[in-house]
Design an enzyme around this catalytic site. Structure first.
Site, PDB file in Angstrom:
ATOM      1  N   GLN A  47      -9.500  10.414   8.755  1.00 37.39           N
ATOM      2  CA  GLN A  47      -9.288   8.997   9.095  1.00 37.39           C
ATOM      3  C   GLN A  47      -8.226   8.418   8.173  1.00 37.39           C
ATOM      4  OE1 GLN A  47     -13.401   6.978   9.655  1.00 37.39           O
ATOM      5  NE2 GLN A  47     -13.819   8.853   8.537  1.00 37.39           N
ATOM      6  N   ASN A  48      -7.815   9.178   7.184  1.00 36.47           N
ATOM      7  CA  ASN A  48      -6.890   8.647   6.181  1.00 36.47           C
ATOM      8  C   ASN A  48      -5.465   8.618   6.704  1.00 36.47           C
ATOM      9  OD1 ASN A  48      -9.159   8.581   4.673  1.00 36.47           O
ATOM     10  ND2 ASN A  48      -8.645  10.312   3.355  1.00 36.47           N
ATOM     11  N   HIS A  51      -6.385   7.958  12.594  1.00 38.50           N
ATOM     12  CA  HIS A  51      -5.998   6.548  12.429  1.00 38.50           C
ATOM     13  C   HIS A  51      -4.518   6.378  12.088  1.00 38.50           C
ATOM     14  CE1 HIS A  51     -10.504   5.423  11.572  1.00 38.50           C
ATOM     15  NE2 HIS A  51     -10.252   5.635  12.851  1.00 38.50           N
ATOM     16  N   CYS A  86       9.004  -1.112  22.589  1.00 38.42           N
ATOM     17  CA  CYS A  86       9.333   0.122  23.316  1.00 38.42           C
ATOM     18  C   CYS A  86       8.550   1.325  22.795  1.00 38.42           C
ATOM     19  CB  CYS A  86      10.844   0.397  23.273  1.00 38.42           C
ATOM     20  SG  CYS A  86      11.465   0.818  21.623  1.00 38.42           S
ATOM     21  N   ASN A 140     -20.673  12.928  -0.674  1.00 36.67           N
ATOM     22  CA  ASN A 140     -20.386  11.518  -0.951  1.00 36.67           C
ATOM     23  C   ASN A 140     -21.270  11.100  -2.136  1.00 36.67           C
ATOM     24  OD1 ASN A 140     -20.198   8.604  -0.726  1.00 36.67           O
ATOM     25  ND2 ASN A 140     -19.669   8.852   1.435  1.00 36.67           N
ATOM     26  N   CYS A 186      13.517  -3.385  15.883  1.00 35.94           N
ATOM     27  CA  CYS A 186      14.072  -2.241  16.616  1.00 35.94           C
ATOM     28  C   CYS A 186      15.384  -2.666  17.283  1.00 35.94           C
ATOM     29  CB  CYS A 186      13.033  -1.874  17.669  1.00 35.94           C
ATOM     30  SG  CYS A 186      13.474  -0.617  18.842  1.00 35.94           S
ATOM     31  N   ARG A 192       0.832  -1.217   0.000  1.00 42.91           N
ATOM     32  CA  ARG A 192       0.000   0.000   0.000  1.00 42.91           C
ATOM     33  C   ARG A 192       0.860   1.258   0.000  1.00 42.91           C
ATOM     34  NH1 ARG A 192      -4.000  -0.704   4.646  1.00 42.91           N
ATOM     35  NH2 ARG A 192      -4.688   1.335   3.941  1.00 42.91           N
TER      36      ARG A 192
END
Ligand code: BJW
Ligand code: ZN
Length: 253
Positions: free
Chosen positions: A106-107, A124, A135, A217, A152, A75
């Site tokens: 929210q994107n 989000h 951590c 919309n 990490c 993505r």
């Protein structure tokens, strides 16, 4: 052209837009659809191809970190190649038209900031960031050549800094979005199905506190009946027309 634009919008919306100071816009995946970023719940959306519980939960990540990591890398590769669309640019301009404007998104695709929006609250997370599950430190390293999920320095697995189902939203961001929704005079809900909470509460909160609430919309969302008004159409066309109209009204006021 002027009459074409004005006929899209009701007198009530134009009147509140002409005098409002405090405006909140909530965006969802539909705003980025015209940039080529897939939505989740449309007929060609991500949740039609994949099961959310297999990819967008912490349990899914722990069950198969490699699969989830690769899905996000895929993505990312799409998002890196796309550009903001006229809807994103219109919202960046809207920020300059109202004294107290907040964009709640929210994107996770960062396209609002890339279009120039500055007063952005991300609910989000952001796919451009990663963090360690152990951590919680941000991670900015590069992927191991092996293709494995990076780790990490503390040994913890690295995950994308996004909010999965069952995880709390960043507390300060949610609080700020909620407060702004309670205070605003105009609330636009753009390109979201209104199916995911707590984000879907925000238009309802705004309405309960006296804001004029409008959905933009092509299809009615789950929240459509709670709106004062629905504008049916793609945000990449409706938002630039609305901004043009607001700019004219506020410049002549
Ligand atoms: C256009 C267009 C164009 C197309 N122009 N428009 C039962 C009831 C109520 C709530 C729950 C419940 N069971 C569980 C819950 C809670 C759950 C939830 O809401 N579930 C529902 C699905 C039932 N919520 C959570 O789990 C949240 N966390 C939480 O509640 O924590 C509580 C907690 C507290 C303390 C401790 C622990 C926990 C977290 C939700 C996280 C959502 N994450 C995702 C993935 C992000 C990462 C990633 O991208 O991979 O966020 S899911 C996905 O949905 C993504 C989106 O931000 C989110 C919303 O989707 P969105 O943006 O609305 O997109 P679509 O596809 O749904 O809609 C697109 C719309 O665009 C459509 O309407 C189109 O018509 C339109 N459109 N083209 C304009 N050109
Ligand atoms: Zn760590």
């Amino acid at each position: 052209m002027a009459s074409e634009c004005s006929s899209l919008f009701s007198e009530a919306l134009l009147s509140v837009s002409a005098r409002a100071s405090r405006v909140v816009v909530l965006t969802g995946a539909g705003v980025s659809a015209e940039s080529g970023v897939p939505t989740f719940r449309d007929p060609d959306g991500l949740w039609m191809k994949y099961r959310p519980q297999d990819l967008a939960s912490f349990e899914a990540f722990m069950a198969d970190p490699q699969r989830v990591w690769e899905w996000y890398q895929h993505r990312r590769s799409i998002i890196e190649t796309v550009q903001p669309n006229p809807g994103h640019y219109a919202l960046a301009e809207m920020e300059r038209l109202f004294p107290d404007f907040i964009l709640v998104t929210q994107n996770i695709d960062n396209l609002h900031r890339r279009a120039g929006s500055e007063r952005v609250i991300e609910l989000h997370g952001n796919i451009e960031r990663n963090l360690c599950i152990a951590c919680r430190k941000p991670w900015t390293g590069s992927d191991p050549a092996s293709g494995e999920v990076p780790r990490c320095a503390c040994g913890g697995l690295i995950r994308p800094d996004v909010v999965w189902f069952g995880e709390p939203l960043p507390e300060e961001n949610l609080r700020a979005a909620w407060d702004a929704s309670e205070r605003c005079e105009l609330f636009l809900s753009v390109g979201t199905s209104g199916e995911v909470y707590p984000a879907a509460h925000l238009p309802l909160v705004a309405r309960q506190h006296g804001a004029y609430v409008v959905e933009i919309n092509p299809r009615p969302s789950a929240l459509a009946r709670s709106m004062h008004e629905r504008i049916a159409g793609p945000s990449g066309e409706i938002l630039p027309a609305l901004v043009l109209q607001i700019r004219r009204m506020r410049m002549t006021a």
